[in-house]
Design an enzyme around this catalytic site. Structure first.
Site, PDB file in Angstrom:
ATOM      1  N   HIS A  82       0.851  -1.195   0.000  1.00  0.00           N
ATOM      2  CA  HIS A  82       0.000   0.000   0.000  1.00  0.00           C
ATOM      3  C   HIS A  82       0.881   1.237   0.000  1.00  0.00           C
ATOM      4  CE1 HIS A  82      -3.526   2.449   0.929  1.00  0.00           C
ATOM      5  NE2 HIS A  82      -2.706   3.172   1.667  1.00  0.00           N
ATOM      6  N   ASP A 161     -14.986   2.714   7.407  1.00  0.00           N
ATOM      7  CA  ASP A 161     -14.027   3.708   6.909  1.00  0.00           C
ATOM      8  C   ASP A 161     -14.687   4.654   5.914  1.00  0.00           C
ATOM      9  OD1 ASP A 161     -11.290   4.813   6.708  1.00  0.00           O
ATOM     10  OD2 ASP A 161     -11.506   4.171   4.626  1.00  0.00           O
ATOM     11  N   ARG A 168     -14.597  12.732   8.542  1.00  0.00           N
ATOM     12  CA  ARG A 168     -13.319  13.391   8.869  1.00  0.00           C
ATOM     13  C   ARG A 168     -13.000  14.490   7.872  1.00  0.00           C
ATOM     14  NH1 ARG A 168      -9.489   8.705   8.373  1.00  0.00           N
ATOM     15  NH2 ARG A 168      -7.870  10.243   8.700  1.00  0.00           N
ATOM     16  N   SER A 183      -7.535   3.847   9.415  1.00  0.00           N
ATOM     17  CA  SER A 183      -8.226   3.885   8.123  1.00  0.00           C
ATOM     18  C   SER A 183      -7.483   3.015   7.098  1.00  0.00           C
ATOM     19  CB  SER A 183      -8.302   5.343   7.654  1.00  0.00           C
ATOM     20  OG  SER A 183      -8.635   5.429   6.301  1.00  0.00           O
ATOM     21  N   LYS A 187      -8.418  -1.350   5.940  1.00  0.00           N
ATOM     22  CA  LYS A 187      -8.644  -1.805   4.558  1.00  0.00           C
ATOM     23  C   LYS A 187      -7.660  -2.912   4.186  1.00  0.00           C
ATOM     24  CE  LYS A 187      -8.737   2.574   3.521  1.00  0.00           C
ATOM     25  NZ  LYS A 187      -8.907   3.954   3.155  1.00  0.00           N
TER      26      LYS A 187
END
Ligand code: URA
Length: 443
Positions: A82, A161, A168, A183, A187
């Site tokens: 990621h 999320d 947010r 967050s 995922k």
């Protein structure tokens, strides 16, 4: 339990119990807790922070708020990767084929670009015919047969999320370390891989502008990974300049192909080799030096490029464009941008440069905007190179001539040309594991 008491407890600086965190996440996803109470808790977390245990509990509750992908029917250790996002960041499409060509299965869900940052799914969709919306069965079949598939998010993954991020975004609580870490990691956990490699970007084009903040975020995420039994490693990599030369979807795919043929820009190649070797090492293929040599060999012998073509074909894409770039849809306008003075290309405000590419049509300002796949910027000069007034420094591509002017203004504002050479900066600053932070000096 009352939400009022949970908010008050966090406001006063105490740590929430697992049950209180679960009560909040479940209640908010179900619609029983209203936005105003959720916002108050987010703001309390923003100011008071969370302990590592609280952050891990929040992450797990979020991960379990929707579908959890079960990759256990696919053999081998699955490693996810990621990136926290940047400009010109096309690394997934280079490293996923490299590691898959060495037998490491990659079942990856990626995102779209938003704001100044690009997204892997948009880049892939610039290949004519390529499908990124596959159902789980088709996705798994490709991973089994080809070894790698990259798709958009399937199913109802992490609804907590989706709701919390949107809240947010409008309550000035995005920039909180435990909230960002939970967050991202929720995922990754829901996506089902066994091990996780994080590429935490740092600099003017990144979410985290300083190396120390990036390391702190990395440590938080690595610690969550450890607590949920998924070994996680993070590299802190430079986003104080665009990565590679190409910014924009089809342009970046061409640079991916060049990099997989061993002809890519030096900075992109270096970051990809570092990420690929960490992914391979996480998959048990050996130490980092061994894995780097393996990754390099797969570029040199063409196996990694072949693997990219296999994945593109399996997802319905036209593979011939990857061999012959003339077959990509062409931008109607190509304009060369010239330097405004003599000197050295000293710095690039990377976020602003990314916005210039968006202005040309390469990205979207709102989620529903359409992308012009052929649009973008190709940099002709790297930081530290000498430039002369009037000399080409970049090529702009767009379908609409009238977009050039505003984009050029932004681009010229984003670059600074000075008489002195800029300080040399590393491409990779640090490697963060559960037990240590290794500072790296890779120039
Ligand atoms: N990326 C995410 O997925 N979540 C954040 O909170 C920030 C960046």
């Amino acid at each position: 339990m009352r939400m009022y008491d949970v908010i008050a407890k966090k406001r006063d600086g105490a740590a929430l119990s697992d049950a209180e965190i679960q009560f909040f996440v479940d209640g908010y996803v179900a619609g029983d807790i209203p936005d105003y109470q959720a916002s108050a808790l987010l703001m309390a977390i923003y100011f008071q922070g969370m302990t590592p245990r609280e952050t891990a509990a929040l992450t797990l509750c979020m991960a379990r708020s929707g579908d959890m992908v079960d990759l256990s029917t696919i053999d081998g250790i699955k490693v996810d990767k990621h990136s926290t996002g940047g400009v010109g960041d096309k690394t997934t499409l280079v490293i996923a084929p490299i590691v898959a060509s060495l037998g490491v299965r990659v079942a990856k869900m990626s995102g779209r670009g938003l704001g100044h940052t690009g997204g892997t799914i948009d880049k892939m969709e610039s290949i004519p015919g390529l499908r990124t919306a596959l159902d789980e069965r088709a996705f798994f079949d490709i991973v089994r047969k080809v070894g790698v598939s990259v798709v958009g998010q399937t199913g109802n993954l992490v609804p907590a999320d989706k709701k919390l991020y949107a809240l947010r975004d409008v309550t000035a609580t995005v920039n909180s370390l435990p909230l960002i870490a939970s967050s991202i990691m929720s995922k990754k956990i829901a996506a089902g891989s066994d091990r996780i490699l994080l590429d935490v970007k740092t600099g003017s084009g990144a979410f985290m502008k300083t190396v120390e903040d990036s390391i702190a975020l990395a440590q938080e995420m690595v610690s969550i990974g450890k607590q949920v039994g998924k070994t996680t490693v993070a590299l802190i990599t430079d986003m104080d300049r665009p990565l590679g030369c190409a910014i924009g979807n089809a342009l970046e795919i061409q640079e991916v192909c060049e990099t997989l043929r061993g002809r890519g820009p030096a900075d992109l190649t270096e970051v990809c080799l570092a990420l690929a070797s960490n992914m391979l090492s996480l998959a048990g293929k050996g130490d980092l030096d061994t894995c780097r040599a393996l990754a390099q060999r797969q570029i040199e012998n063409g196996a990694a490029f072949t693997k990219l073509k296999e994945m593109v074909a399996a997802q319905g894409g036209d593979v011939t464009v990857l061999e012959d770039f003339e077959k990509f849809p062409k931008a109607a306008v190509c304009q060369t941008i010239a330097a405004q003075k003599n000197g050295y290309l000293y710095a690039i405000d990377t976020e602003r440069c990314g916005i210039a590419a968006v202005e040309l049509g390469a990205g979207r300002e709102k989620k529903e905007d359409a992308i012009d796949f052929s649009a973008g910027i190709v940099l002709r000069k790297q930081i530290g190179e000498p430039v002369r007034k009037g000399e080409p420094i970049a090529d702009f591509y767009t379908s609409e001539l009238e977009k050039i002017h505003a984009a050029e203004e932004l681009f010229q504002e984003s670059i600074s040309i000075k008489e002195e050479l800029p300080p040399q900066k590393p491409l990779i600053y640090a490697r963060v594991t559960a037990d240590k932070i290794e500072r790296i000096k890779s120039l």
